[in-house]
Design an enzyme around this catalytic site. Structure first.
Site, PDB file in Angstrom:
ATOM      1  N   GLU A  15      -7.577   9.164  43.120  1.00  0.00           N
ATOM      2  CA  GLU A  15      -7.390   7.711  42.999  1.00  0.00           C
ATOM      3  C   GLU A  15      -8.360   6.983  43.929  1.00  0.00           C
ATOM      4  O   GLU A  15      -8.950   5.971  43.570  1.00  0.00           O
ATOM      5  CB  GLU A  15      -5.947   7.352  43.362  1.00  0.00           C
ATOM      6  CG  GLU A  15      -4.914   8.069  42.511  1.00  0.00           C
ATOM      7  CD  GLU A  15      -3.540   8.176  43.180  1.00  0.00           C
ATOM      8  OE1 GLU A  15      -2.582   8.458  42.450  1.00  0.00           O
ATOM      9  OE2 GLU A  15      -3.427   7.980  44.412  1.00  0.00           O
ATOM     10  N   GLY A  81       4.718   8.667  36.759  1.00  0.00           N
ATOM     11  CA  GLY A  81       5.361   9.272  35.601  1.00  0.00           C
ATOM     12  C   GLY A  81       6.079   8.194  34.789  1.00  0.00           C
ATOM     13  O   GLY A  81       6.742   7.328  35.352  1.00  0.00           O
ATOM     14  N   MET A 178       5.785   7.881  44.166  1.00  0.00           N
ATOM     15  CA  MET A 178       6.236   8.316  45.482  1.00  0.00           C
ATOM     16  C   MET A 178       5.822   7.414  46.655  1.00  0.00           C
ATOM     17  O   MET A 178       6.055   7.777  47.803  1.00  0.00           O
ATOM     18  CB  MET A 178       5.752   9.749  45.739  1.00  0.00           C
ATOM     19  CG  MET A 178       6.312  10.749  44.729  1.00  0.00           C
ATOM     20  SD  MET A 178       5.750  12.451  44.994  1.00  0.00           S
ATOM     21  CE  MET A 178       6.595  12.880  46.517  1.00  0.00           C
ATOM     22  N   GLU A 179       5.225   6.250  46.379  1.00  0.00           N
ATOM     23  CA  GLU A 179       4.765   5.399  47.486  1.00  0.00           C
ATOM     24  C   GLU A 179       5.064   3.907  47.356  1.00  0.00           C
ATOM     25  O   GLU A 179       5.254   3.227  48.371  1.00  0.00           O
ATOM     26  CB  GLU A 179       3.231   5.527  47.673  1.00  0.00           C
ATOM     27  CG  GLU A 179       2.738   6.901  48.046  1.00  0.00           C
ATOM     28  CD  GLU A 179       2.522   7.819  46.849  1.00  0.00           C
ATOM     29  OE1 GLU A 179       2.613   9.041  47.025  1.00  0.00           O
ATOM     30  OE2 GLU A 179       2.290   7.296  45.737  1.00  0.00           O
ATOM     31  N   ASP A 202       1.769  11.183  33.476  1.00  0.00           N
ATOM     32  CA  ASP A 202       2.666  12.212  32.930  1.00  0.00           C
ATOM     33  C   ASP A 202       3.996  11.576  32.537  1.00  0.00           C
ATOM     34  O   ASP A 202       4.276  10.435  32.875  1.00  0.00           O
ATOM     35  CB  ASP A 202       2.893  13.336  33.953  1.00  0.00           C
ATOM     36  CG  ASP A 202       3.489  12.822  35.260  1.00  0.00           C
ATOM     37  OD1 ASP A 202       4.688  13.070  35.496  1.00  0.00           O
ATOM     38  OD2 ASP A 202       2.785  12.160  36.043  1.00  0.00           O
TER      39      ASP A 202
END
Length: 231
Positions: A15, A81, A178-179, A202
């Site tokens: 990224e 996701g 996750m962030e 995903d």
């Protein structure tokens, strides 16, 4: 007088590299083992940093960014996701609301994700930046499906279908990562405007870590266009 900088936070190298390619006049500042890349995108001063995966890494990095520079606003970009059938791999979600799906003081009678009386349960991206994104969607990018919705953040790579279903049921979120919400929490506490932009890599299905590895780079490339137009 120094111009305020726009902070850009990514979690992973793939990224990071996509955004780094947009930058000119790069200088690297080392701070607490973090490399902060200052430079220019579209005549604006930016500082780009790779925080690492997860809520602690991203929260720590956000605070260091705010402490080190005069920050105008923070953009968090990365992959996620999909939790929404209308979001396919390569699509982009702009996070209007963010929630920490793994924050749990339900034992004290609060809903899941609720953090405190001051902070509540949801964090909100800056309305001006959201409006700007709406304009980009409407007038500038026709070939990518970009939606505005809700992001769920937690310290787990969401692979289990049962976890996916729980997050959808509890939070009605559109994607999971996750962030984002931990960056949102720090920005909210520090009164710094922010926006979180995610490209879908995903779809949690019990086996999606394979898709994630396969699509992380191409998905990352898709948000660079949005970043360029936003800045």
């Amino acid at each position: 007088y120094k111009m305020k900088k726009i902070g850009i936070i990514t979690a992973m190298t793939e990224e990071f590299e996509v955004i780094e390619k947009l930058m000119k006049n790069i200088e690297i500042i080392d701070k607490y083992n973090l490399k902060l890349y200052t430079g220019i995108i579209n005549e604006k001063e930016v500082v780009l940093v790779k925080c690492g995966v997860g809520k602690v890494n991203s929260a720590r990095t956000t605070q260091i960014l705010i402490d080190t520079f005069e920050i105008e606003y923070i953009i968090n970009v990365g992959v996620a996701g999909s939790l929404n059938d209308n979001l396919e791999i390569g699509d982009i979600l702009i996070g209007k609301e963010l929630v920490q799906h793994d924050f749990d003081i339900t034992a004290a009678g609060h809903p899941k994700g609720y953090i405190s009386k001051e902070l509540g349960r949801e964090f909100f991206s800056d309305t001006k930046l959201i409006e700007k994104c709406k304009d980009i969607i409407k007038n500038h990018i026709k070939d990518i499906n970009i939606q505005i919705g809700k992001i769920a953040t937690g310290d787990v790579f969401c692979q289990e279908i049962s976890l996916k279903n729980n997050i959808i049921k509890e939070f009605n979120a559109d994607c999971v990562e996750m962030e984002g919400a931990s960056i949102a929490q720090v920005c909210t506490l520090c009164n710094i405007p922010f926006i979180v932009i995610r490209s879908i890599s995903d779809k949690p299905n019990g086996n999606n870590s394979i898709d994630f590895e396969k699509y992380v780079v191409s998905s990352a490339k898709r948000f660079s266009k949005v970043i360029e137009l936003l800045i």
